[in-house]
Structures are given as C-alpha cells and as structure tokens.
Design an enzyme around this catalytic site. Sequence first.
Site, PDB file in Angstrom:
ATOM      1  N   GLY A 286       0.791  -1.222   0.000  1.00  0.00           N
ATOM      2  CA  GLY A 286       0.000   0.000   0.000  1.00  0.00           C
ATOM      3  C   GLY A 286       0.819   1.265   0.000  1.00  0.00           C
ATOM      4  N   GLY A 287       2.148   1.147   0.083  1.00  0.00           N
ATOM      5  CA  GLY A 287       3.012   2.319   0.112  1.00  0.00           C
ATOM      6  C   GLY A 287       3.288   2.882  -1.270  1.00  0.00           C
ATOM      7  CB  SER A 341       3.138  -6.629  11.132  1.00  0.00           C
ATOM      8  OG  SER A 341       4.471  -6.206  11.369  1.00  0.00           O
ATOM      9  CB  ALA A 363       8.458  -2.208  -0.975  1.00  0.00           C
ATOM     10  CE  LYS A 409      16.611   9.868   3.959  1.00  0.00           C
ATOM     11  NZ  LYS A 409      16.429   9.853   2.495  1.00  0.00           N
ATOM     12  CB  VAL A 448      10.445   8.143  -5.172  1.00  0.00           C
ATOM     13  CG1 VAL A 448      11.393   7.052  -5.593  1.00  0.00           C
ATOM     14  CG2 VAL A 448       9.759   7.768  -3.879  1.00  0.00           C
ATOM     15  CB  SER A 451       7.357   8.869  -1.812  1.00  0.00           C
ATOM     16  OG  SER A 451       8.304   9.716  -1.193  1.00  0.00           O
TER      17      SER A 451
END
Length: 661
Positions: A286-287, A341, A363, A409, A448, A451
């Site tokens: 869903g991200g 989860s 992801a 990162k 991105v 986002s």
Amino acid sequence: MQTLTRRPRWIKRRVLVVLDGLIVVGSLQLATMIHVESLQPFSNGSLWLTIGLLIPGSLLLFHWLGLYRVVIRYMSHVTVPTVVMVVVASALLVAPASSLAGHSVGLSITVVYALLLLLGIGSLRFVLRELYRRSQRRQRKPVVIYGAGAAGCELVAALRNGDEYEPAAFVDDWRGLEGSMVEGLRVHQPVALAALVQEHRAAMVLLAIPSAPRWRRREILHWLSGLSVPLKTIPGSADVIAGRAKISELRDVALEDLLGREAVPAFPELMEANIRDKAVMVTGAGGSIGSELCRQILDQRPVRLLLIDNCEFALYAIEQELKQHIENTQSHCELKPLLISVQHSGSLEAIFSSFEVHTVYHAAAYKHVPMVEFNLIQGVSNNVFGTLNLAKAAMAAGVETFVVVSTDKAVRPTNAMGASKRLTELICQAFAHAQSRTRFCMVRFGNVLGSSGSVVPVFHRQIEQGGPIKVTHPDITRYFMTIPEAAQLVIQAGAMGEGGEVFVLDMGEPVRIYDLARNMVRLSGLEVKDAEHPEGDIEIVYSGLRPGEKLYEELLIGHDVSRTRHDRIMTSKERFWEWPRLDAFLQELEQAFITTDYMRIRELLQLAPLDYHPLDEIADLVWEARQAMLPHTQAPCTGANTASSPVVRLDPVLNSVPKEG
C-alpha cells in the site's frame, strides 16, 4: 448578444430560420439584379412567386440536412461541408420553383444565387460565433501558449470552447514560425514573452510541447521560472494517445520536468523474467513504491499477486485499484490482500505454506528518518527483524528470488533508519552466501517524487497556505527520481541478480532543496520573499536539520562498482558478515530490544559493519521521557529490564538458516 445567448435553444433556432429565409430572398433578388443589370428586376409577380416557393423548400432542406443541429458557438471548418450541401440543395430548387411560377430562370442566375447564398449563410454563422466569443472574452482570463504546434492548436480550440481562458498569443522558439498567424493568433519568439504577458495581462502561460524531450522542457521551465507568472502544462503525448488524458486538461508542472531526467525504455525480458506466469509477493503493497511495483507487476501477467501490508486502508485502496485494472485489461491474475505485519513470523510462514510464491519484492519498512529516531525500538525492529522473518520464511518455502528495496540513507548512516536498512542489506548478503536456493539482491536508491512524506507535496501545501516554506538547511541536497522509474528499475535489477549483489540506481545529479522550493514558488506565479525582494509573496525559512538528518546523501559505500547491461543500474560488492557472526549479533540486538536498553541498541549498531555514526543524542521519545524523570545525580538510564520497564515482545527469531531442499 448576451440577452440572445441566454434564450432557450428553440428561440435561437427560430431566429436563425428567419434570418436564413431573408438570406434566401436577398440572394435570389441580388442574383437576378446582377443578371438583368437592373435595380428593378421584377416586372411581374412571377419571380415573387418563385421566391415564395423557394423559401419553404429551402428551409425544409436546411432542417432535413442538419444545418440547424450545428451549435454556432462550436462551429469550425468541419461545418463547411454541411453549409455547402444545403446551398447546393437550395440551388437545385431554383429551376423547379421558377417553372411552377411560370418564369424560367437561367443557369447563370442559379450559379450566382448559390454563391451569394453560400456567402450569406456561412458569414451569418461565423459572425454570430465571433460575436459570442467577443462577448465571452470579457469574462475569460487571457493566456499565452508556449508551443504553436499541433498540440498548441488543439489547446486553442479547446480553450475557445471553454469558459475560463482566452488564448491571446503564441510563443514558439522555431524561427520559421515567427510573425506567422496560427489559429488567428500571432506567433512570437520566446524573448517577447515577458512583454506579451504584460501587454495582454496574461493570467498564465500554458506549456503545449508534450512531445519535447525532458531536458528541453527543463531548459524552458528554468527560463520561464524567472517570469513569476503561473505556469501550467498539458498532458504528455503518451497519456493523450492512450486516452488517459485530454489536451484541455491543464496540469501543474511536473517536478520530473524540473529535474530534466529522461526516462529509459525498459528491457522487456528483464521486466517479465521474475513475474510472467509466476506467483509474486509485494510487502508494503500500500506504500508509494510498493503500490507502483504492484501496478507494473500486473502488466507482466503474473498468475497470482500477494499484497502484504499492515495498514488496512492502504491495503484496501491498492486492492480496489488493482481489481479495476484486472477488469479493464481482462487479465486472470489472482489478487490476495493479506493484512499482516512482517514482524509476525508465524503469519508469514503460514502464508508461504498456503500460497506458492516464486518472487518476493520486499518494500515494507519504516522510512521516515525523524519517526524512526523518535521510535527507535519499533522502527529498527520492524526494518531488521521484519526482513529477517520474511527472508527465513521465504527460504524455507523455496522462493526463487528475494528483492529488497533499500535506500541511499543506508550508506554511512547518521540515523537509525539508515542503520537499520544497511543491516537488512547485511542480512540478505549473509543469506545469499549461506545458501543458493533463494537468490537475494538489494536495490538502493534515493528519494522518489511524490512519495508519502516527500518534500514536494509538503512544499505545495505550504505554498497554497501562503507560506512560509520550511527548508531544514540552505545547503541540503537530495537525489530524486520518479516513482514509476524507481519501480521499473527495481524489477529489472532483481532480474539481473545472481545472489548477494547490491544494485545502485543512477539517480543523476543531486538537487538542492532550496532551489527546488524556489522553483516551485516561481512556477506558481509568485515571488520568493527575501532581502532582495521584501515585497515578495512566499518566504523560505530554515528550520534546522532534524535528528539524524545529513546535508547530503550517498549511494555507494566503496569503490568496487560495476556497470550492468542497463544504463541506470550499477552493482556494488560491499563488505558483510557471514551468517554465524551476524546471527550472534542479531541475538544480542534482539535481547537489547526486549530489555528496552537504548544505549546498548545504539552501541550494537555502531559495532556492526554499518559505518553508523550518529550525529545527535538518542531522540527516542520514551527514552527522553525516562531521562527527564531521573534525578540529576543518577546515572543515565540504560533501559535495563526492571519491573517498571516496558517489554517489547517480538516473535521468536529462528537461529539457523533453513536447509536447502
């Protein structure tokens, strides 16, 4: 004119019928006068009887042939064949009507009558259309169109048929068009744009060059940003051709145009290698990245797509979107939305044992740097042990390919989020070397556009609110790419992996965030308020670096970098720990989580080969609250497992690598 346009259509049609009747009368009279060279052509009533027969016959033909179905305000050259047809039909009635009236009309009079009737009927309609448009122009906002090509012409027609904007002039950088007239508008060189905006008091500049390469659009946008006039663009040619958009749909300038980064065509064989006729799992479906991965995966025709997410609404939204896509394309992919989860190892094992899975795109992660800093234990445990649980369940089930979405990162991290993502890379590298049944690879890239949590929508919202725009530091830079390009490259990189590689996406040049904010303000038609422009509209203020935030990001740890067959994908071999050593480390880290020992967690993260160098003190909100409650003379709280210490319960982590086979 305003009074007439507000009348019902049947009244306007009757007025038009009366005017057409008068044009028929006038055309025949004038044709006869020209033929007999006299101002009094009618010596008897025979021609008046001819006219009396001709008028109803012509008007009936006009109605039957569809002349009155044409809406005058939308008339164009397409209407000309209809007008010619009704004129010819009326001219063919002249001879029969004159014969019935006892008076023969020669061919020359009929030809002249037809020409005059064509001129009269056509002119009447185009004059009425122009009067209507002039009456509407006073209520419309003038705009200047950049691009006098086919798209620009279509845009002019669309705007003239609308009620909001009125095209005032064209601008085009092709010198062959300079000074010419296109759609009734003069074409000017770009250097005249500032003067045109001022002369016409243009409310906006519309960019109508959908087929221009992105680098060219970037040049134009960079130049236009100095005008401080609102700028909008029409959809790209691909969207228009595919029917996803119309020329008349004006849009804000896409930030990818400001980057000037050209999309690279995908390799079809790489896109389908791990997907076609296979069962695919996407975590974090869903991200931002996960949902785009799902969209592109569906286009490669998998037999089954498992959507994993722990956010109910996000999972519902992407499932509904993908179901509609499957219906529209009539594909036969099975969708399985699974609300869990990745920290629940038992649930993951149940899913893998219930559904055969060939490929996993992982992801799911907590990606927002400040949120992970404020919630250290949950953030790191989700990213690290969630990946560990998923990887072990995948290996036990015999999954063929396991692709991890990583971040820039993770390179020499200064925050816990980056350290946790680098640790997930180490886990996958260790598993890749400990067994060969499941291929592991990692794909690392930067920010991105668009986002969740991205600076772009935040800046848009701050501009709409009148400012100020908050930038953390004047020199902060970031890499950017579009979500579709990132997802496409993740899929292709995953198909090239042999096992254990870290793929790094070519992000182009880093972008200075201040410049990004400034361009967004200027392209909104506003002026940045600063020392040089105290009367400006939007101020840019500096809020200071957030906990764990770096001024710049990197993509590579070492220098052992190799190119791949894809221009935008590189591969890097980086150091890692073998599984036995990493396993012992993870057990210690898990124990530190259970005892909520914040200092030990940070110490362990610094001991691992992550190059983790935190810039700030621990920022976890629970830890800070505990520190505030301690007497000043007491030693700093390490979070030892006491009666008052909250316990974080994690699913048990298996300590051995699943055996092959």
